[in-house]
Design an enzyme around this catalytic site. Structure first.
Site, PDB file in Angstrom:
ATOM      1  N   GLU A 141      13.836 -13.043  -2.902  1.00  0.00           N
ATOM      2  CA  GLU A 141      15.035 -12.350  -3.368  1.00  0.00           C
ATOM      3  C   GLU A 141      14.706 -11.427  -4.697  1.00  0.00           C
ATOM      4  OE1 GLU A 141      20.010 -13.086  -4.231  1.00  0.00           O
ATOM      5  OE2 GLU A 141      18.201 -14.992  -4.206  1.00  0.00           O
TER       6      GLU A 141
ATOM      7  N   LYS B  68      23.282  -8.200   0.470  1.00  0.00           N
ATOM      8  CA  LYS B  68      23.751  -9.462   0.332  1.00  0.00           C
ATOM      9  C   LYS B  68      25.122  -9.689   0.620  1.00  0.00           C
ATOM     10  CE  LYS B  68      22.831 -13.577  -2.594  1.00  0.00           C
ATOM     11  NZ  LYS B  68      22.075 -13.866  -3.860  1.00  0.00           N
TER      12      LYS B  68
ATOM     13  N   CYS C  91      19.445 -15.680   0.620  1.00  0.00           N
ATOM     14  CA  CYS C  91      19.807 -16.713  -0.347  1.00  0.00           C
ATOM     15  C   CYS C  91      20.994 -17.525   0.115  1.00  0.00           C
ATOM     16  CB  CYS C  91      19.966 -16.183  -1.867  1.00  0.00           C
ATOM     17  SG  CYS C  91      19.553 -17.723  -2.849  1.00  0.00           S
TER      18      CYS C  91
ATOM     19  N   GLY D 156       7.455 -29.688 -35.290  1.00  0.00           N
ATOM     20  CA  GLY D 156       7.373 -31.169 -36.112  1.00  0.00           C
ATOM     21  C   GLY D 156       7.148 -32.461 -35.317  1.00  0.00           C
TER      22      GLY D 156
ATOM     23  N   SER E 225       7.233 -36.075 -35.506  1.00  0.00           N
ATOM     24  CA  SER E 225       8.142 -37.110 -36.507  1.00  0.00           C
ATOM     25  C   SER E 225       7.359 -38.462 -36.302  1.00  0.00           C
ATOM     26  CB  SER E 225       9.148 -37.255 -36.321  1.00  0.00           C
ATOM     27  OG  SER E 225       9.770 -37.629 -35.209  1.00  0.00           O
TER      28      SER E 225
ATOM     29  N   GLY F  53       8.415 -40.107 -33.630  1.00  0.00           N
ATOM     30  CA  GLY F  53       9.460 -40.359 -32.770  1.00  0.00           C
ATOM     31  C   GLY F  53       9.070 -39.890 -31.511  1.00  0.00           C
TER      32      GLY F  53
ATOM     33  N   SER G  85       9.654 -35.707 -30.329  1.00  0.00           N
ATOM     34  CA  SER G  85       8.757 -34.615 -30.589  1.00  0.00           C
ATOM     35  C   SER G  85       7.483 -35.279 -29.733  1.00  0.00           C
ATOM     36  CB  SER G  85       8.430 -34.826 -32.007  1.00  0.00           C
ATOM     37  OG  SER G  85       7.894 -36.122 -32.642  1.00  0.00           O
TER      38      SER G  85
ATOM     39  N   ASN H  66      20.775 -33.660 -44.595  1.00  0.00           N
ATOM     40  CA  ASN H  66      20.577 -32.543 -43.869  1.00  0.00           C
ATOM     41  C   ASN H  66      19.570 -31.653 -44.712  1.00  0.00           C
ATOM     42  OD1 ASN H  66      21.875 -33.469 -41.757  1.00  0.00           O
ATOM     43  ND2 ASN H  66      23.888 -32.268 -42.065  1.00  0.00           N
TER      44      ASN H  66
ATOM     45  N   THR I 160      13.215 -30.080 -30.532  1.00  0.00           N
ATOM     46  CA  THR I 160      12.706 -31.286 -29.979  1.00  0.00           C
ATOM     47  C   THR I 160      13.858 -32.126 -29.502  1.00  0.00           C
ATOM     48  OG1 THR I 160      12.127 -32.312 -32.134  1.00  0.00           O
ATOM     49  CG2 THR I 160      10.504 -31.470 -31.040  1.00  0.00           C
TER      50      THR I 160
ATOM     51  N   GLU J 177      21.562 -35.841 -27.789  1.00  0.00           N
ATOM     52  CA  GLU J 177      21.668 -35.379 -29.257  1.00  0.00           C
ATOM     53  C   GLU J 177      22.511 -33.933 -29.393  1.00  0.00           C
ATOM     54  OE1 GLU J 177      17.562 -37.370 -31.136  1.00  0.00           O
ATOM     55  OE2 GLU J 177      17.697 -35.178 -30.638  1.00  0.00           O
TER      56      GLU J 177
ATOM     57  N   LYS K   9      27.322 -25.534 -32.418  1.00  0.00           N
ATOM     58  CA  LYS K   9      25.926 -25.880 -32.388  1.00  0.00           C
ATOM     59  C   LYS K   9      25.121 -25.364 -31.435  1.00  0.00           C
ATOM     60  CE  LYS K   9      25.875 -29.694 -36.117  1.00  0.00           C
ATOM     61  NZ  LYS K   9      25.185 -31.012 -36.248  1.00  0.00           N
TER      62      LYS K   9
END
Length: 552
Positions: free
Chosen positions: A45, A113, A149, A290, A292, A294, A297, A373, A397, A402, A521
C-alpha cells in the site's frame, strides 16, 4: 498439466516523498520478477509515496509528481509481468488511497480503498474519500480481489469480492508495528479465508517512518487459513509464490516459513530499525547522547550502536558534584563494552557561573527543584553544542514512565532529535537490557555479550541532581507506577478500576495528576519509536489545558 499463476511478493522499505528512489525499488523488484518468469509483482500500500504521507498528500504539486512517476513506472515496466503498487489517486475531484496495476505500459486497473482507518495513528478520513468496493480484476487465468489494508480487517469487502468472482485475494498493506500486532493480523486474515474459501496474499512493507515501524511479516494463506508462506519480520525481502488450479480452486504451493521474533526481540528490533531509518532517511549517520551511568542511557547507547555501528555513536558523561563514582565507572564500562567513544565534560564550572548569575534573584530562597534542573539544562546545552559543532544527532533517553509523569526536564534531558525508548516503560527497560545482554542477532551492529553491566541494571535508579537522591523519593516504585500507568494510559482505566485492582487510591490520584499536568512537556518532546497501541503522540491526543479529573 495444472494451470499455474506465479507472483513475486516484494516486502520492501520505501521513504516518504522519495518518489524516484521508491520507483527504482519497484523497477528492481519488477525486473527480478521478469527474470523469474512471474505473472505479477506486488508491492505494498502507498509504496510509491511512502507511508504515512500525512498532509503531504494534500499538496497539488506532490500529487502531480506522483502521477508523473506512476506513468513513467508503467512505461518502464511495459515489457514483462504486471506490477501492482500503492499510490494516491485523484479521481473525479476526490482523493483516494489506491493500488494500481501497471501492465503493458499503462495503468490497467485502479483499486480504491473502501474502509478508511481513523484510529490509533491513522487519520485517513481527513485525507481521502472512501470508495465503493472495487470488483475483481483479471490477469491471465485469474480473477483477483484486492482489499487494501483496512478493507481486509472487515468481512464485507472480501465477501463482496468472493461473491463477484474473485479467485484469490491480494491484500497490500501499510500496517505499522505494535506489540502483538502480527497475531491480530493473522487471526483476521484467517477469518477472511474461512469466510470466502479463497487463498489470501498478505503483503506488508518494512522500515521506519518517524515514530512508526513497518514490520513486514507478510504471509500467504490457503483456504481455511492454512499457512503456505511466512516472510520474515522487519527484513526487506522478496518471495516467489506459485498458485495452481485444483479441483478445490486455486492453492499456493508450500513455501518457506520464516521464524518470527517474540515480543521482547520484536520490540528491540523495532527500536533499532526506527532509529536506523530515522537517521538514514533524514540524512544523519552519527548519534550523540549523554551517558549517565544509568540504565536508560545505557540502553539507548546500545540501541544506537546496534543501529548505526559503535563507531558512529558518541557518548558524553557530564558529571556534577552529585555524580557518584559508581556512575562514572558504569558509564565507562558501558562505552567500553559497546566500543563507542566516551568523553567527559564536567558541568561544575558552568553551574557555578549560572549560580552566580542567578544569585541576586535567588537571594533568600532555599535551593530546590530550580537548582536541580539547572544541571539538567546545562547538560542539554552542552550536548546540543557538540551536536551543532559536529553534526551528530542528539538522542534523548527518557522512558515512557518518566515521559508519562513528567519526570524529565524540558530543555534539559528532553533536548534532542529522537528517543528510541519513548514508548518503553521503566520495568520493560530493565528486562530489555537483560534480553540484549543474553541475545545477539545478525542485524545488530554492536558487539555480542553483556554490553550493559548487571550493576547498571540492578542499582536503584537516580537522577543524581542532589545528594543521595533516588527516583522513589518522588515516585512510587516502578512496578507500582508502571501498573498504574498501563491502566491510565494504555487501557484508559478509571481511578475506581485501578483501586478495585488493589492500588492505593491516593497513589492512583497522584499519578493521574502527574500524567494530566505533564501534557505540555510531551507536546514538545522528541519523536520516538512506537511500540504499543497507546504511544504518546498520534495514538493518544489529549488537550494541553485540561481541568477534568477522574473523581470516581
Amino acid at each position: 498439466m495444472a494451470e499455474t499463476f506465479r507472483l513475486l511478493m516484494a516486502q520492501l522499505n520505501p521513504t516518504v516523498g522519495a518518489l524516484a528512489a521508491n520507483a527504482a525499488q519497484a523497477r528492481a523488484a519488477w525486473a527480478a520478477g521478469r527474470e523469474a518468469g512471474v505473472d505479477l509483482v506486488v508491492l505494498p500500500e502507498m509504496f510509491l509515496t511512502g507511508y504515512q504521507t500525512q498532509d503531504l498528500v494534500r499538496r497539488p504539486a506532490f500529487l502531480r509528481d506522483v502521477a508523473a512517476a506512476l506513468a513513467q513506472l508503467a512505461q518502464d515496466c511495459a515489457d514483462g509481468p504486471a506490477l501492482g503498487i500503492g499510490a494516491p489517486d485523484l479521481h473525479r475531484g476526490n482523493l483516494h488511497n489506491a493500488w494500481h496495476v501497471l501492465h503493458r505500459g499503462a495503468i490497467a486497473t485502479t483499486i480504491r480503498k473502501h474502509h478508511l482507518p481513523n484510529t490509533d495513528v491513522f487519520d485517513e478520513h481527513r485525507l481521502y474519500t472512501p470508495a465503493q468496493v472495487s470488483g475483481p480484476w483479471r490477469l491471465g487465468p485469474l480473477r483477483i480481489g484486492t482489499p487494501i489494508c483496512e478493507d481486509a480487517w472487515h468481512p464485507d469487502v472480501a465477501e463482496t469480492l468472493a461473491e463477484t468472482g474473485a479467485e484469490i485475494l491480494i491484500v497490500p498493506n501499510g500496517s505499522p508495528y505494535a506489540r502483538g500486532k502480527h497475531d491480530i493480523r493473522s487471526q483476521l486474515m484467517v477469518a477472511r479465508t474461512v469466510e470466502t474459501g479463497l487463498p489470501l496474499v498478505y503483503l506488508n512493507m518494512v522500515g521506519g517512518q518517524d515514530d512508526q515501524v513497518f514490520d513486514g511479516g507478510s504471509f500467504v494463506l490457503n483456504p481455511g487459513g492454512r499457512l503456505a508462506v511466512q516472510m520474515p519480520a522487519f527484513d526487506a525481502a522478496t518471495q516467489l509464490v506459485t498458485f495452481r488450479r485444483s479441483e478445490d480452486g486455486w492453492l499456493a504451493d508450500q513455501g518457506p516459513l520464516a521464524p518470527l521474533p517474540d515480543a521482547w526481540e520484536a520490540d528491540y528490533r523495532a527500536m533499532v530499525e526506527s532509529l536506523r531509518d530515522y537517521f538514514g532517511k533524514s540524512g544523519f549517520s552519527r548519534a550523540l547522547l549523554g551517558l549517565s551511568g544509568g540504565v536508560d542511557s545505557a540502553l539507548v547507547a546500545t540501541i544506537a550502536a546496534d543501529a548505526l555501528g559503535p563507531q558512529n555513536v558518541h557518548c558524553i558523561m557530564l558529571p556534577s558534584e552529585f555524580t557518584s563514582a559508581q556512575s562514572l565507572q558504569d558509564a565507562e564500562a558501558v562505552a567500553h563494552a559497546l566500543g563507542t567513544r566516551l568523553d567527559t565534560l564536567t558541568i561544575e564550572g558552568p553551574r557555578a557561573a549560572v549560580g552566580a548569575a542567578l544569585a541576586p534573584l535567588f537571594a533568600g530562597t532555599t535551593p530546590d527543584l530550580a537548582e536541580e534542573n539547572i544541571q539538567s539544562r546545562l547538560r542539554g546545552l552542552l550536548l546540543m553544542a557538540v551536536s551543532n559543532k559536529f553534526g551528530a544527532m542528539l538522542l534523548t533517553t527518557g522512558n515512557k514512565s518518566e515521559v508519562a509523569v513528567g519526570y524529565c526536564t524540558i530543555y534539559g534531558d528532553m533536548a534532542g532529535g529522537y528517543n528510541p525508548i519513548k514508548d518503553l516503560y521503566k520495568t520493560r527497560v530493565f528486562e530489555t537490557c537483560r534480553w540484549r545482554n543474553a541475545n545477539h542477532r545478525p542485524w545488530m551492529l554492536g558487539p555480542a555479550g553483556a554490553v550493559i553491566p548487571p550493576r547498571v541494571i540492578d542499582k536503584p535508579p537516580s537522577a543524581e541532581l542532589r545528594a543521595d537522591q533516588r527516583d522513589e523519593d518522588s515516585l512510587p516504585p516502578y512496578p507500582v507506577l508502571d501498573a498504574i500507568l498501563e491502566g491510565l494510559v494504555d487501557r484508559e482505566c478509571s481511578v475506581a478500576d485501578l483501586v478495585a485492582q488493589g492500588h492505593d487510591r491516593a497513589t492512583v490520584k497522584r499519578v493521574e495528576h502527574l500524567v494530566m499536568t505533564s501534557e505540555w512537556k510531551r507536546f514538545q518532546a522528541a519523536p520516538g519509536t512506537r511500540l504499543t497501541g497507546r504511544a504518546f503522540w498520534l495514538d493518544r491526543r489529549y488537550p494541553i489545558v485540561n481541568r477534568w479529573r477522574d473523581d470516581g
